[in-house]
Design an enzyme around this catalytic site. Structure first.
Site, PDB file in Angstrom:
ATOM      1  CD  GLU A  35      -3.088   0.992   2.477  1.00  0.00           C
ATOM      2  OE1 GLU A  35      -2.665   0.214   3.217  1.00  0.00           O
ATOM      3  OE2 GLU A  35      -3.820   2.270   2.172  1.00  0.00           O
ATOM      4  CG  HIS A  59      -6.246   0.870  12.360  1.00  0.00           C
ATOM      5  ND1 HIS A  59      -7.008   1.915  12.395  1.00  0.00           N
ATOM      6  CD2 HIS A  59      -5.637   0.600  11.292  1.00  0.00           C
ATOM      7  CE1 HIS A  59      -6.662   2.409  11.133  1.00  0.00           C
ATOM      8  NE2 HIS A  59      -6.073   1.693  10.500  1.00  0.00           N
ATOM      9  CD  GLU A  60      -3.131  -1.803  10.433  1.00  0.00           C
ATOM     10  OE1 GLU A  60      -3.495  -1.875   9.467  1.00  0.00           O
ATOM     11  OE2 GLU A  60      -2.586  -0.572  10.951  1.00  0.00           O
ATOM     12  CD  GLU A  91      -6.161   3.296   6.596  1.00  0.00           C
ATOM     13  OE1 GLU A  91      -6.481   3.160   7.667  1.00  0.00           O
ATOM     14  OE2 GLU A  91      -5.651   2.420   5.882  1.00  0.00           O
ATOM     15  CB  ALA A 150       0.810  -2.033  11.535  1.00  0.00           C
ATOM     16  CG  MET A 151       0.056  -3.195   5.050  1.00  0.00           C
ATOM     17  SD  MET A 151      -0.698  -1.864   4.472  1.00  0.00           S
ATOM     18  CE  MET A 151      -1.985  -2.653   3.384  1.00  0.00           C
ATOM     19  CD  GLU A 152      -4.849  -2.112   5.780  1.00  0.00           C
ATOM     20  OE1 GLU A 152      -3.678  -1.550   6.271  1.00  0.00           O
ATOM     21  OE2 GLU A 152      -5.436  -1.326   4.750  1.00  0.00           O
ATOM     22  CG  ASN A 153       0.034  -6.537   4.061  1.00  0.00           C
ATOM     23  OD1 ASN A 153      -0.186  -5.981   3.397  1.00  0.00           O
ATOM     24  ND2 ASN A 153       1.106  -6.711   5.031  1.00  0.00           N
ATOM     25  CG  HIS A 174      -7.777  -1.971   7.822  1.00  0.00           C
ATOM     26  ND1 HIS A 174      -8.730  -0.921   7.321  1.00  0.00           N
ATOM     27  CD2 HIS A 174      -6.604  -1.077   8.233  1.00  0.00           C
ATOM     28  CE1 HIS A 174      -8.151   0.336   7.264  1.00  0.00           C
ATOM     29  NE2 HIS A 174      -6.881   0.133   7.912  1.00  0.00           N
TER      30      HIS A 174
HETATM   31  N1  BES Z   1      -3.302   0.975   5.947  1.00  0.00           N
HETATM   32  C1  BES Z   1      -2.387   1.455   6.714  1.00  0.00           C
HETATM   33  C2  BES Z   1      -0.992   1.289   6.650  1.00  0.00           C
HETATM   34  C3  BES Z   1      -0.257   2.199   5.576  1.00  0.00           C
HETATM   35  C4  BES Z   1      -0.575   3.611   5.318  1.00  0.00           C
HETATM   36  C5  BES Z   1       0.419   1.646   4.553  1.00  0.00           C
HETATM   37  C6  BES Z   1       0.048   4.254   4.247  1.00  0.00           C
HETATM   38  C7  BES Z   1       0.967   2.464   3.356  1.00  0.00           C
HETATM   39  C8  BES Z   1       0.910   3.746   3.274  1.00  0.00           C
HETATM   40  C9  BES Z   1      -2.657   0.903   8.094  1.00  0.00           C
HETATM   41  O1  BES Z   1      -4.170   0.441   8.262  1.00  0.00           O
HETATM   42  C10 BES Z   1      -2.724   2.308   8.942  1.00  0.00           C
HETATM   43  O2  BES Z   1      -3.662   3.099   8.958  1.00  0.00           O
HETATM   44  N2  BES Z   1      -1.892   2.353  10.204  1.00  0.00           N
HETATM   45  C11 BES Z   1      -1.597   3.541  11.016  1.00  0.00           C
HETATM   46  C12 BES Z   1      -1.829   3.110  12.265  1.00  0.00           C
HETATM   47  C13 BES Z   1      -3.116   3.120  12.593  1.00  0.00           C
HETATM   48  C14 BES Z   1      -3.697   2.680  14.072  1.00  0.00           C
HETATM   49  C15 BES Z   1      -3.894   4.553  12.396  1.00  0.00           C
HETATM   50  C16 BES Z   1      -0.251   3.824  10.805  1.00  0.00           C
HETATM   51  O3  BES Z   1       0.585   2.995  10.245  1.00  0.00           O
HETATM   52  O4  BES Z   1       0.137   4.880  10.999  1.00  0.00           O
HETATM   53 ZN    ZN Z   2      -5.617   1.692   8.500  1.00  0.00          ZN
END
Ligand code: BES
Ligand code: ZN
Length: 890
Positions: A130, A309-310, A332, A274-277, A313
């Site tokens: 992502e 959060h993840e 998001e 973190a990332m929700e793969n 998703h």
């Molecule tokens: N999908 C995002 C991670 C992401 C963001 C990947 C931008 C690539 C580019 C993930 O779900 C996310 O939102 N992570 C947040 C933490 C969350 C608790 C708000 C982060 O990584 O800050």
């Molecule tokens: Zn997210």
């Protein structure tokens, strides 16, 4: 300008549906740190009725690697004229209607320091796709509305990469010998269609904490938290948070997990949290590892929230995904709302809400009022990575929360049920989400949708008029939405204003609004520029409590006088508004005091009323019904960022003097009480094992606040050292160290070197060590930071480490970053230029403080703009950095 071409602007208005779909994807990876080969076999079909070539995205990585090794169509090498390969695309000029495209490509993960696509971290290999990282792995339709079924084969040396993971369920794992070399071959299959940004692979030498979960319908799920072997003893809280999240989503949203396994992997090089793969969440180690002696309460809460959060998703993002990246808040904003509700349900709801609003005000309001302001659903972008903003996330969550406030919990739940049922397996828009809320409630949401399209923080003003003869209180509410870049004219928003009227004892009064009985709390709907609401049937003038629970993301200006604020601090039964009243009292004092400092007068002493109110609040900590966590929030003197936002320009050095003076005066006036409350709290804390539970977290936060006040007394250093000595967890240790760090005493250096010697092998602990020094308010803090950049443990390449020093200074130390010399700005620009050469996403994030130059005085503005220009002038400046700098200088 030194770039060849102006980067292209992508517009929502130009969205067109894909002309090809990719039904099935078979990927085979031959993995190695220096050299990885990827074969992609794609079953592609033309969308009936469309025309034109097939243009697949494909980016070279930073080192220019990723060259095409071979290409076939249905197993046959096509004519040279049938296709062409450019820098960012592979084009098939006239492909068949349905065919299999097979490409092979070579990658060099070890050279990838942007941490997008396939990269090496430690001894392992990881992916981050992502938003547009998949195109760095193979040629593909890299857009979220193309959803496919994936089968992934991973081959690697089992000695170096014993663990081979991908999305979905495991199919097989065998050990073979290939050309005399041992190879482990693992096959994964994901039965759910997904966009390529949710693809992931991990190959590494990791160990798992294992557990199981049985879903509400009886499905058995294997849970694994994968970390380096030496980190296994820091995974219990993460696993616990995961199981809590899974149960909570079932009960609160009716959402069940949908695979046989759930893998969560920790990695120390990661741009984000973190990332929700799908089925394979990848986490920054910061949001996995915790033990009482290594992690603070804030760290524990962070892990719980991010794990939630993840996990959430899986439905809000994965099962139902975004049509295009303009819809990012669909997943998001909604998922932040869901993780906020999760944390509120398993912890303290009031505390959580106050913390959320603090974050929104200190980060999102400035964004909304600055040069990069954009709506929750933006109209255009240059680099999508720049749009993972507090507006998309936090304001987006507020918009969903307003939906809940307007509909009430039952109808709102019907809305989310409808959304998940109707759009399962689809890529949709924020309009589709709102349509579900509209449908279940029978309400018209067209004005509400302006929250998605209009940027800027509305200001809501309220005033009240008492008519003793009629027994009515007339509340006049008006709103103003400010102009923002590209949006000079604004229409009124639908602002839900949750309101109660407080009687003389503080109790809520029964409400009759415009002649209709409405219980004792009402959601007033402000839809016009100005509106009047008449409350009748009253016998005495009540005190209005409005925008309770912060029912809308607005700036509220009330006609509350000091008496009303004092009354609400003592009595308001809405915890948010009670704390808010206390904060406003502090702020009014501080703003008056700053005005004194600015004309070279001594800062103001707190008034008798303010001292008395503080004393009353603090004394209540000794009663059996006390809520220490809320008290800590109510008594925390607003920070420099909050103060700066309320001043004509952000004069942090005057704000600092006023603030220090106030805290010292409070500590002096209330010394015996502070000691008494400390002793009271300590009875429940000292000698007891650490628990991450709301009551203990609250006790620690209040006790640390009081220690911070006493640190300003003449014997302050002794107080802090005593606290360090009794510290039973990292929460207390870090609080004590932060106070010592702002001093110049020899005890400071001693404590820092002890910490260093104890923890130098633990990366997350070293991040704390750097951050403590970067956020110190002592005069030489900037020199400290400049020296620390050269420390052997420092590197700009690791995002966590870079954040711990560079971003910590620029974003969490306004006093020293904004030093009048401008040295802080030059330092930041130097670091951003260095980082932009290998990690544009991080470079762009780090430069944000410079974009807020309008909030400074003219001499500082000049240096900030000059440094922005110097960042832009770097040869090879990334498009990420280009977009932010040009927007902020426009
Ligand atoms: N999908 C995002 C991670 C992401 C963001 C990947 C931008 C690539 C580019 C993930 O779900 C996310 O939102 N992570 C947040 C933490 C969350 C608790 C708000 C982060 O990584 O800050
Ligand atoms: Zn997210």
């Amino acid at each position: 300008m030194l770039r060849d071409a102006t980067p292209k602007t992508i517009r929502l208005a130009e969205y067109t549906p894909p002309t090809f779909t990719i039904e099935r994807v078979a990927l085979t990876f031959d993995l190695d740190v220096e050299r990885t080969e990827v074969e992609a076999e794609l079953l592609i079909s033309r969308v009936p009725g469309t025309q034109g070539p097939l243009v697949l995205n494909g980016d070279a990585d930073a080192e220019g690697s990723g060259q095409l090794l071979s290409l076939t169509i249905d197993g046959v090498v096509p004519a040279q004229t049938a296709w062409s390969l450019g820098g960012e695309a592979l084009t098939l000029h006239a492909p068949p209607d349905r065919f299999t495209l097979t490409t092979r490509r070579r990658l060099s993960p070890s050279k990838n320091k942007a941490f997008e696509g396939l990269y090496a971290s430690g001894s392992g290999l990881f992916t981050q796709c992502e938003a547009e990282g998949f195109r760095r792995i193979t040629w593909f339709l890299d857009r979220p509305d193309v959803m496919s079924i994936y089968t992934v084969t991973l081959r690697a040396d089992p000695a170096r990469f014993p663990v081979l993971l991908s999305n979905g369920n495991p199919v097989s794992q065998t050990d073979e010998v290939h050309e005399g070399k041992p190879r482990r071959v693992a096959v994964w299959h994901d039965p759910h269609k997904k966009p390529c940004y949710l693809f992931a692979v991990v190959a590494a030498d990791l160990k798992a904490r294992h557990d199981t979960f049985t879903t509400q319908s009886g499905q058995h799920v294997d849970l694994n938290v994968w970390v380096r072997p030496q980190d296994l003893d820091q995974t219990a809280h993460c696993m616990d948070s995961l199981k809590k999240s899974m149960r909570w989503d079932e009960t609160r949203f009716g959402r069940e997990y949908d695979l046989k396994v759930f893998n969560l992997v920790a990695v120390s090089d990661f741009n984000m949290g973190a990332m929700e793969n799908k089925g394979l969440n990848i986490f920054n180690t910061k949001f996995v590892l915790a033990r009482p002696d290594t992690a603070t309460d804030v760290d524990f809460a962070g892990i719980e929230g991010v794990v939630g959060h993840e996990y959430f998703h899986n439905w809000s993002g994965n099962r139902v995904t975004c049509r295009d990246w303009f819809q990012l808040s669909l997943k998001e904003g909604f998922t932040v709302f869901r993780d906020q509700e999760f944390s509120a349900d398993v912890g303290s709801r009031a505390v959580k809400r106050i913390e959320e609003v603090r974050r929104l005000r200190s980060l999102q309001f400035p964004e909304d009022g600055g040069p990069t302001a954009h709506p929750v659903r933006p109209d255009s972008y240059v680099e999508i990575s720049n749009f993972y903003t507090v507006t998309i996330y936090e304001k987006g969550a507020e918009v969903v929360r307003m939906g809940l406030t307007l509909l009430g919990p039952e109808v709102f739940r019907k809305g989310t049920d409808l959304y998940f049922a109707r759009h399962d397996g689809q890529a949709v828009t924020t309009d589709d989400f709102v349509a579900c809320l509209a449908e279940v409630s029978g309400r018209d949401f067209s004005q509400f949708k302006r929250w998605y399209t209009q940027a800027g923080t509305p200001t809501v003003s309220s005033s009240s008029e008492w008519d003793a003869a009629k027994g009515t209180l007339t509340l006049t509410l008006s709103q103003k939405v400010p102009a923002t870049p590209g949006q000079p004219e604004k229409l009124p928003m639908l602002v839900p204003v949750t309101t109660a009227l407080l009687g003389p004892s503080g109790a809520r009064l029964p409400l009759v609004v415009d002649g209709v009985q409405r219980g004792d709390e009402v959601v007033l709907e402000l839809t016009q520029a100005t509106q009047r609401f008449v409350f009748s049937g009253l016998t005495q003038r009540p005190v209005p409590s409005i925008l309770r629970g912060f029912s809308a993301p607005v700036l509220l200006e009330t006609d509350d006088d000091e008496a009303a604020l004092l009354f609400r601090l003592a009595h308001d039964d809405d915890a948010f508004n009670r704390v808010e009243a206390g904060q406003e009292l502090f702020l009014r004092h501080l703003l008056a005091s700053v005005a004194q400092v600015q004309v070279n007068e001594a800062p103001l002493a707190p008034s008798k009323a303010l001292l008395d109110a503080t004393q009353t609040a603090l004394s209540s900590a000794l009663t059996p019904t006390a809520d220490p966590a809320l008290l800590a929030l109510a008594l925390s003197v607003p920070g420099l960022d909050v103060l700066g936002d309320r001043l004509p320009w952000a004069d942090y050095s005057s704000a600092f003097l006023a603030r220090e003076h106030l805290i010292a005066a409070l500590a002096q006036a209330l010394t015996p009480l502070l000691e008494q409350v400390d002793a009271h709290l300590s009875k429940s804390l000292d000698g007891k094992p650490y628990r991450f539970a709301p009551d203990d977290v609250g006790r620690r936060s209040l006790r640390n606040l009081l220690v911070a006040w006493r640190a300003r007394l003449d014997d302050g250093e002794a107080v802090v050292l005593e606290h360090l000595g009794r510290a039973g967890s990292m929460t207390d240790t870090q609080a004590a160290l932060a106070l010592l760090c702002s001093s110049t005493s020899p005890a400071r250096d001693q404590a820092l070197s002890t910490f260093y010697a104890t923890w130098k092998a633990e990366a997350l602990m070293m991040d704390k060590w750097f951050a403590l020094q970067a956020t110190s308010t002592r005069p030489q803090a900037l020199d400290d930071v400049m020296a620390l950049v050269k420390h052997e443990a420092f590197t700009l390449e690791n995002p966590n480490r870079a954040r711990s020093l560079v971003a910590a200074l620029a974003m969490s130390n306004p006093l020293r970053f904004h030093e009048a010399s401008g040295r802080g700005y030059v330092f930041l620009a130097d670091q951003v230029r260095a980082i932009d050469a290998f990690n544009p996403q991080i470079a762009a994030r780090f430069l944000t403080p410079l974009t807020r130059w309008k909030r400074q005085d003219p001499p500082r503005q000049a240096v900030m703009k000059r440094e922005l220009q110097r960042i832009l002038d770097r040869e090879g400046c990334s498009k990420d950095v280009y977009e932010l700098v040009t927007k902020s200088l426009a």
